[in-house]
Design an enzyme around this catalytic site. Structure first.
Site: not given
Ligand code: M6R
Length: 621
Positions: A2, A27, A74, A100-101, A496, A500, A503, A519, A616
């Site tokens: 947020c 955000r 969010w 926010n929170g 990773e 990606k 996501e 396994h 983000k």
């Molecule tokens: O700001 P941060 O690096 O602490 O964020 C951690 C994760 O939330 C962040 O890496 C998330 O997994 C991303 N969306 C990855 O693309």
């Protein structure tokens, strides 16, 4: 999670709020709203969906007023719709609040307010706040000076809240005043010319404020067209000198690229160039000496992509510098920290510097370590971040700024490279301390030489790989599942790559250490499940190829990431990378991973920069 913005001054609030919200949309973006005050009236507009819909509504039905608050959401409590969108109002539509929170005790407060006859309009945790402020205003009116009224009402309301939050509050009764408070969620004050602002993050303040003040936990601010007053947690006036805000670096610009993510992937050659100049050829970073001088063990705390960078770092620290290293999910560490060990260096890795789990894990570690300082143990804590002025920066004195520049795409790309490079710096430094002088290990020398070549190699790879991945992406359009394999230092890159793809393309993907396939996960493999395998020369090259063969024998379509050579002919498609030293390879193998995920999502017509359900900065637990 947020974004909140607020402004007061001589200019109309709505356009300024919309501009700020646009820069905070990363955000959260499932609903949005603004409220302003003018002529002792509150004007509120909120919509489900992205800011563009709020803009359309404001075009149809504008709001007047030079004081206002805004929010891009969010969802945590209550589904994303217009009723649950912020701002939330009291029953008389006079008090408006953005938050926010999370207000953790909202259920109890809601019940109490309902017993007093309050009717709730949303399912959010936030809605208790305007009702509590309204109740406090009723109690305080006539008892305190007008200048203190809203601030003391907010103080009385937050005395009842539990949780981590940042709030901005306006009241129709005092249309030229706004009150903001920070409690474990970021909040900044921006000072412009005759206009004052408040926001969750600096991008919202770029170009409108020349200086900023970052609120500390428990601090409150009262903003009027005449200026900003700060109050400490006990309600006493306090003062701090604002810091300059360099505007340009906080403004997001896609340049010629279709999406921020693609632009940010392509910026990685610049990130590497700047790192090489700073860390390989620049002066030594003496400020890190106290924490890096006597390290017996390293523990890394991180989430998501940052945790994958930490896993690459752990491999380097163990294999290059001989230092036992553990990587923790920050969300797990905070409730089950391992026993304390002497000479432990703790490193928090976070792009945003605002991830709630990472900050909480680090706070726990800080408290545990402080209690041992009396025993003569130095406090060995370090933060790696792209946002040195974030909450992380205020928690840990020693910060490595990865300086990757503003990252707007929700999927982390260039910050991942920057985080890995920061960990290379640490590993190289600790390795040189161990293998100093003539005995410098061969690996260490090869690694340094390899890193010098990195910017050029990245730049060439980005040019060629973009088109190759775009072509391959067509094949993935209808795919349901993908398996990513890697071993050793490239296992985190397999994780990773899978993250990606999940996501941004919403295709199910899993990353495995290649040797682990047999396994269990190999049961998933058939002609409909492509396998992406990282096969780079080094200690486990032949093993990885054998693991890939096992998948091929079960009809999987094999996509390889590795150098062009006779061995890699087994792949149905090869995404070629230069033949570099094994320990350097993750810095290159990640590029096809990012580009493939990007092109698959773009090909499927998805919102690459703002994927569903994500944000983000994850500032809630
Ligand atoms: O700001 P941060 O690096 O602490 O964020 C951690 C994760 O939330 C962040 O890496 C998330 O997994 C991303 N969306 C990855 O693309």
């Amino acid at each position: 999670m947020c974004g909140i913005v607020a402004t007061i001054g001589s200019r109309q609030a709505a356009p300024l709020l919309m501009q700020g919200l646009q820069r905070l949309e990363y955000r959260g973006y499932d609903s949005a709203g603004i409220a302003t005050t003018s002529n002792n009236q509150l004007h509120c507009r909120k919509v489900e969906g992205k800011l563009i819909r709020l803009r359309e509504q404001l075009d149809r039905s504008p709001v007047a007023g030079t004081c206002g608050i805004g929010h891009t959401r969010w969802a945590t409590h209550g589904k994303p719709d217009a009723l649950n969108a912020h701002p939330h109002l009291d029953s008389a539509d006079e008090v408006a609040v953005v938050q926010n929170g999370i207000i953790e005790n909202h259920r109890l407060l809601r019940q109490q307010l309902q017993q007093e006859g309050v009717c709730f309009r949303s399912q959010t945790d936030t809605e208790v706040v305007p009702h509590l402020v309204a109740r406090a205003l009723g109690q305080l009116q006539g008892e305190v000076a007008e200048a203190d009224l809203l601030r003391l009402a907010v103080t009385r309301a937050i005395d009842q809240l539990e949780g981590a939050y940042a709030l901005a509050v306006i009241w129709a009764g005092l249309p030229q005043e706004l009150v903001v408070v920070r409690h474990q969620a970021p909040l900044l004050i921006g000072l412009g010319e005759g206009q004052f602002f408040c926001a969750s993050d600096t991008p919202a303040l770029a170009e409108v404020a020349s200086t900023i003040l970052s609120l500390d936990n428990g601090e409150m601010a009262r903003l009027t067209p005449l200026g900003v007053e700060l109050f400490d947690p006990s309600g006493q006036r306090t003062q701090r000198t604002p810091q300059p805000l360099c505007g340009a670096e906080h403004v997001a610009d896609k340049r010629q690229f279709r999406h921020f993510m693609l632009k940010e992937i392509h910026e990685q050659a610049d990130v590497a160039t700047a790192w090489v100049e700073r860390c390989l050829y620049g002066p030594p970073t003496d400020h890190l000496s106290p924490v890096l001088d006597d390290v017996g063990h390293v523990q890394l705390l991180a989430c998501g992509t940052s945790r994958h960078a930490a896993l690459v770092g752990a491999h380097l620290l163990e294999q290059l510098a001989d230092i036992p290293t553990t990587v923790h999910y920050a969300s797990e560490f905070r409730y089950a920290p391992p026993p304390l060990a002497a000479k432990t260096l703790t490193i928090a890795v976070t792009q945003s510097g605002e991830t709630a789990d990472t900050l909480a894990a680090l706070t726990i570690e800080l408290e545990r370590r402080r209690s041992r300082e009396g025993l003569g143990e130095p406090l060995q804590l370090l933060g790696i971040t792209n946002r040195p002025h974030s909450s992380l920066g205020r928690l840990v004195p020693q910060i490595i700024d990865i300086a990757a520049g503003l990252e707007t795409g929700v999927a982390a790309t260039k910050s991942f490279l920057g985080q890995m490079l920061a960990l290379y710096s640490i590993a190289l430094r600790l390795a040189s301390q161990r293998h100093s002088g003539v005995s410098a290990s061969e690996q260490l020398i090869a690694c340094r030489e390899g890193l010098e070549q990195l910017p050029e190699q990245l730049s060439a790879l980005l040019q060629t790989m973009d088109q190759q991945c775009a072509t391959l992406a067509h094949e993935f359009a209808e795919t349901q599942d993908v398996i990513y394999l890697g071993r050793g230092i490239n296992y985190p890159i397999a994780l990773e790559g899978a993250l990606k793809l999940k996501e941004i393309s919403y295709i199910h993907a899993e990353g495995y250490p290649a040797g682990e396939m047999k396994h269990g996960p190999i049961a998933l493999v058939d002609q409909y499940v492509p396998v992406v395998s990282i096969a780079t020369p080094g200690r486990v090259f032949e093993k990885v190829l054998s693991n890939a063969q096992e998948a091929k024998a079960r009809d999987a379509r094999l996509i390889g990431i590795g150098p062009e050579c006779a061995d890699t002919e087994i792949f149905d498609v090869l995404l070629p990378i230069p033949p570099v030293h094994e320990l350097i390879s993750p810095l290159l193998t990640v590029i096809p991973m990012q580009l493939l995920a990007y092109h698959v999502a773009a090909h499927r017509g998805l919102d690459v920069d703002q994927p569903r359900n994500l944000a983000k900065s994850v500032t809630v637990e």
